[in-house]
Structures are given as C-alpha cells and as structure tokens.
Design a protein around this motif. Structure first.
Motif, short mmCIF file in Angstrom:
data_model
loop_
_atom_site.label_atom_id
_atom_site.label_comp_id
_atom_site.label_asym_id
_atom_site.label_seq_id
_atom_site.Cartn_x
_atom_site.Cartn_y
_atom_site.Cartn_z
N GLY A 196 19.69 35.78 -44.77
CA GLY A 196 18.91 35.76 -43.54
C GLY A 196 17.88 36.86 -43.43
N GLN A 197 17.70 37.66 -44.49
CA GLN A 197 16.74 38.76 -44.45
C GLN A 197 15.34 38.28 -44.84
OE1 GLN A 197 17.56 42.01 -43.41
NE2 GLN A 197 19.42 40.92 -42.80
N ASP A 198 14.34 38.97 -44.32
CA ASP A 198 12.95 38.67 -44.66
C ASP A 198 12.53 39.45 -45.90
OD1 ASP A 198 12.58 36.98 -42.46
OD2 ASP A 198 12.06 38.66 -41.14
N GLY A 199 11.41 39.01 -46.51
CA GLY A 199 10.83 39.73 -47.63
C GLY A 199 11.25 39.21 -48.99
N HIS A 200 12.20 38.27 -49.03
CA HIS A 200 12.56 37.62 -50.27
C HIS A 200 13.14 36.25 -49.93
CE1 HIS A 200 16.42 39.34 -48.98
NE2 HIS A 200 17.02 38.45 -49.76
N GLY A 201 13.34 35.42 -50.95
CA GLY A 201 13.87 34.09 -50.69
C GLY A 201 12.78 33.04 -50.53
N ARG A 202 13.06 32.03 -49.74
CA ARG A 202 12.18 30.87 -49.64
C ARG A 202 10.91 31.21 -48.85
NH1 ARG A 202 15.87 27.05 -47.94
NH2 ARG A 202 16.33 26.74 -50.16
N PRO A 203 9.72 30.91 -49.42
CA PRO A 203 8.48 31.16 -48.68
C PRO A 203 8.27 30.14 -47.57
CG PRO A 203 7.99 30.17 -50.80
CD PRO A 203 9.46 30.42 -50.78
N TYR A 204 7.53 30.54 -46.54
CA TYR A 204 7.19 29.63 -45.45
C TYR A 204 5.92 30.13 -44.77
CZ TYR A 204 9.24 33.09 -42.22
OH TYR A 204 9.52 34.23 -41.52
N LEU A 205 5.35 29.29 -43.94
CA LEU A 205 4.14 29.63 -43.20
C LEU A 205 4.52 29.79 -41.73
CD1 LEU A 205 1.71 27.03 -44.86
CD2 LEU A 205 2.07 29.44 -45.49
N PRO A 206 4.58 31.01 -41.21
CA PRO A 206 5.09 31.24 -39.86
C PRO A 206 4.37 30.44 -38.77
CG PRO A 206 4.91 33.31 -41.05
CD PRO A 206 4.25 32.27 -41.90
N ASP A 207 3.07 30.23 -38.93
CA ASP A 207 2.33 29.52 -37.89
C ASP A 207 2.25 28.02 -38.14
OD1 ASP A 207 0.77 29.79 -40.14
OD2 ASP A 207 -1.11 30.17 -39.06
N ARG A 208 2.93 27.53 -39.17
CA ARG A 208 2.95 26.09 -39.48
C ARG A 208 4.39 25.67 -39.77
NH1 ARG A 208 -2.18 23.22 -39.43
NH2 ARG A 208 -3.71 24.88 -39.09
N PRO A 209 5.24 25.60 -38.76
CA PRO A 209 6.66 25.33 -39.00
C PRO A 209 6.93 23.94 -39.58
CG PRO A 209 6.16 25.28 -36.66
CD PRO A 209 4.94 25.84 -37.33
N GLY A 210 6.00 23.01 -39.48
CA GLY A 210 6.21 21.69 -40.03
C GLY A 210 5.90 21.57 -41.50
N LEU A 211 5.35 22.62 -42.09
CA LEU A 211 4.97 22.60 -43.49
C LEU A 211 5.98 23.36 -44.35
CD1 LEU A 211 1.11 23.26 -43.32
CD2 LEU A 211 2.26 21.09 -43.81
N ALA B 223 5.18 34.12 -45.42
CA ALA B 223 6.30 35.03 -45.30
C ALA B 223 7.43 34.48 -46.17
CB ALA B 223 6.73 35.17 -43.84
N GLN B 224 8.50 35.26 -46.28
CA GLN B 224 9.67 34.82 -47.04
C GLN B 224 10.94 35.17 -46.28
OE1 GLN B 224 8.26 36.41 -51.14
NE2 GLN B 224 9.90 34.97 -51.63
N ARG B 225 11.93 34.28 -46.37
CA ARG B 225 13.23 34.54 -45.75
C ARG B 225 14.32 33.96 -46.64
NH1 ARG B 225 12.83 32.76 -40.24
NH2 ARG B 225 11.98 34.85 -39.90
N CYS B 226 15.35 34.73 -46.86
CA CYS B 226 16.46 34.30 -47.71
C CYS B 226 17.42 33.44 -46.90
CB CYS B 226 17.18 35.51 -48.29
SG CYS B 226 18.63 35.05 -49.28
N PRO B 227 17.67 32.18 -47.32
CA PRO B 227 18.61 31.35 -46.58
C PRO B 227 20.05 31.82 -46.69
CG PRO B 227 17.91 30.24 -48.58
CD PRO B 227 17.09 31.48 -48.47
N GLY B 228 20.32 32.67 -47.69
CA GLY B 228 21.68 33.17 -47.88
C GLY B 228 22.02 34.34 -46.97
#
Length: 242
Positions: free
Chosen positions: A109-124, A102-107
């Motif tokens: 706070g919206q989803d769909g763009h910004g920094r990618p992450y793995l929702p089921d692996r919060p430590g990665l 997934a992606q979330r913008c740190p600026g």
C-alpha cells in the motif's frame, strides 16, 4: 494499432511497435486522443525522441534512479518512465511534460513503487516494462499490463518456473519443438497479466523482430498508435520491477 483479438486465440495478429511521431508546439493533434496506446521501442529510440527528456521525471523518480549503479539499466528505467508519459499523452491529449504518473504497491500500500497509475485519470490503466536496452509502455481503459523481454532471454530454471507458473503451462511449453522461446512467451504473458492485476483481461503477444523483442500486452483496448510513425534509430507471477 490493430484491435486485440478475443482471449485464447492461438495466433493473435502482431501489433505495430514504433514510436508515435512528435507533435509540434501548439499542435492541435494533442486534442485528438486515442482510446488506448501501447508502444515498444529501444531505449535509444525513446531517449532520442524530441518530446521526451529526463528532466520530466518527478523528484521521487529521480531519487529512485540515484540507487541504480549500472548506466545501461538506469537508461532503461528512464526510457520506460518517459515512454509511459508519451503513451498517456496520446490517450489524454495532454503534452508529455504535463503527465504526472504515480506508483503504488498493491501489496504494502506504499507509494513510490509498484503498479503505475495516473492520479487524475482513475479510469485509465497504465503499465511499463524495460529490459536490456528495450522499453515498453501502455495506457488504456481499465486494467493494463505490458511486458517486454529480449528474444534471447530465457526465464530461468524449470523448477523455479513451476513454483511461479502453473505446472500444466510449463509442461506444455517444454513440449514445444523449441522450448526456450515457448517458455519465454509464457513468461511475458504471465508478467503482463500480473501487471494488469487480473487474469480475465484480453491478452496478446507478438515478436518485434526489428528490436529482437518478445512483447505481451494485457488490457481491453482497443489498442492503436497515435498515427503513422517511421521506424526510429492463473498462478500469479512475481513482481519483476520492470
């Protein structure tokens, strides 16, 4: 991949830049997860990889692709997103098709763009980059950032760079015997740190001569690939979208 050196070493050892070999159906190797994986490849190499296919992309990713009118750029975006799934597969032990970034913008706070992450692996941490027929991705513990640029690219005018990077860094790069490549290396390092979201992570940078690319990787590691693979055919930087 080789272990990252401590920060600020002047001559970090280069990391391998090749696609991990494919796993077969039911292959037990999916259970042999790596600690952290970073991969650099050409867009063509990624799109030809037998484990990867554009239909793996989520509906929200396909909607973003619809707005890209240049076919080559669209291919680069697809390749980078698929390569992220391949890296996550090698770290988590799950097939690439089961990885759902997934992606979330740190600026904003919206989803769909910004920094990618793995929702089921919060430590990665997760990151990807693409530029002119090149793609790179990385997945590992904690904050992760990666940037790739063609060797021939130049990051812009000095006046612009001084607004985005520290003046001392820009002046030091300009004083190098060949300032163009020095400024490019400075740019990719800053972009990798920006994507990681912090400046106090380990950083290395290398040149992939096979693919004519400069790469910077920020993250704790230890970085390695998923097995032998033959070659296949402090001032914040702004978000590049890559």
């Amino acid at each position: 991949m080789t272990r990252l050196p401590p920060p600020h070493l002047p001559r970090p050892r280069p990391l391998p830049s090749c696609l991990p070999p494919p796993y077969g159906k039911g292959d037990a190797a999916y259970d042999e997860a790596a600690a952290a994986v970073a991969v650099v490849a050409t867009t063509a190499e990624v799109l030809a990889h037998p484990e990867l296919d554009e239909d793996m992309l989520a509906p929200w990713e396909r909607r973003r692709l619809a707005g890209i009118r240049v076919p080559g750029r669209r291919d680069d975006v697809v390749a980078a997103r698929l390569l992220l799934r391949l890296c996550a597969s090698r770290v988590t032990g799950r097939p690439p098709r089961e990885v759902e970034p997934a992606q979330r913008c740190p600026g904003c706070g919206q989803d769909g763009h910004g920094r990618p992450y793995l929702p089921d692996r919060p430590g990665l941490g997760a990151a990807f980059s693409h530029a002119d027929g090149l793609a790179a991705a990385a997945v590992g513990p904690g904050p992760v950032g990666i940037d790739v640029e063609p060797l021939t690219r130049r990051p812009g005018s000095v006046s612009v760079l001084r607004r985005l990077l520290s003046e001392a860094e820009v002046d030091a790069a300009r004083a190098a015997p060949d300032p163009g490549p020095a400024l490019l290396r400075l740019w990719v390092r800053r972009e990798a740190l920006f994507k990681a979201g912090r400046d106090d992570v380990r950083l290395t940078e290398w040149t992939d001569h096979r693919r004519a690319a400069v790469v910077a990787l920020a993250g704790a590691g230890p970085w390695r690939d998923a097995g032998p693979a033959p070659p296949l055919s402090p001032a914040p930087a702004p978000p590049s979208g890559r």
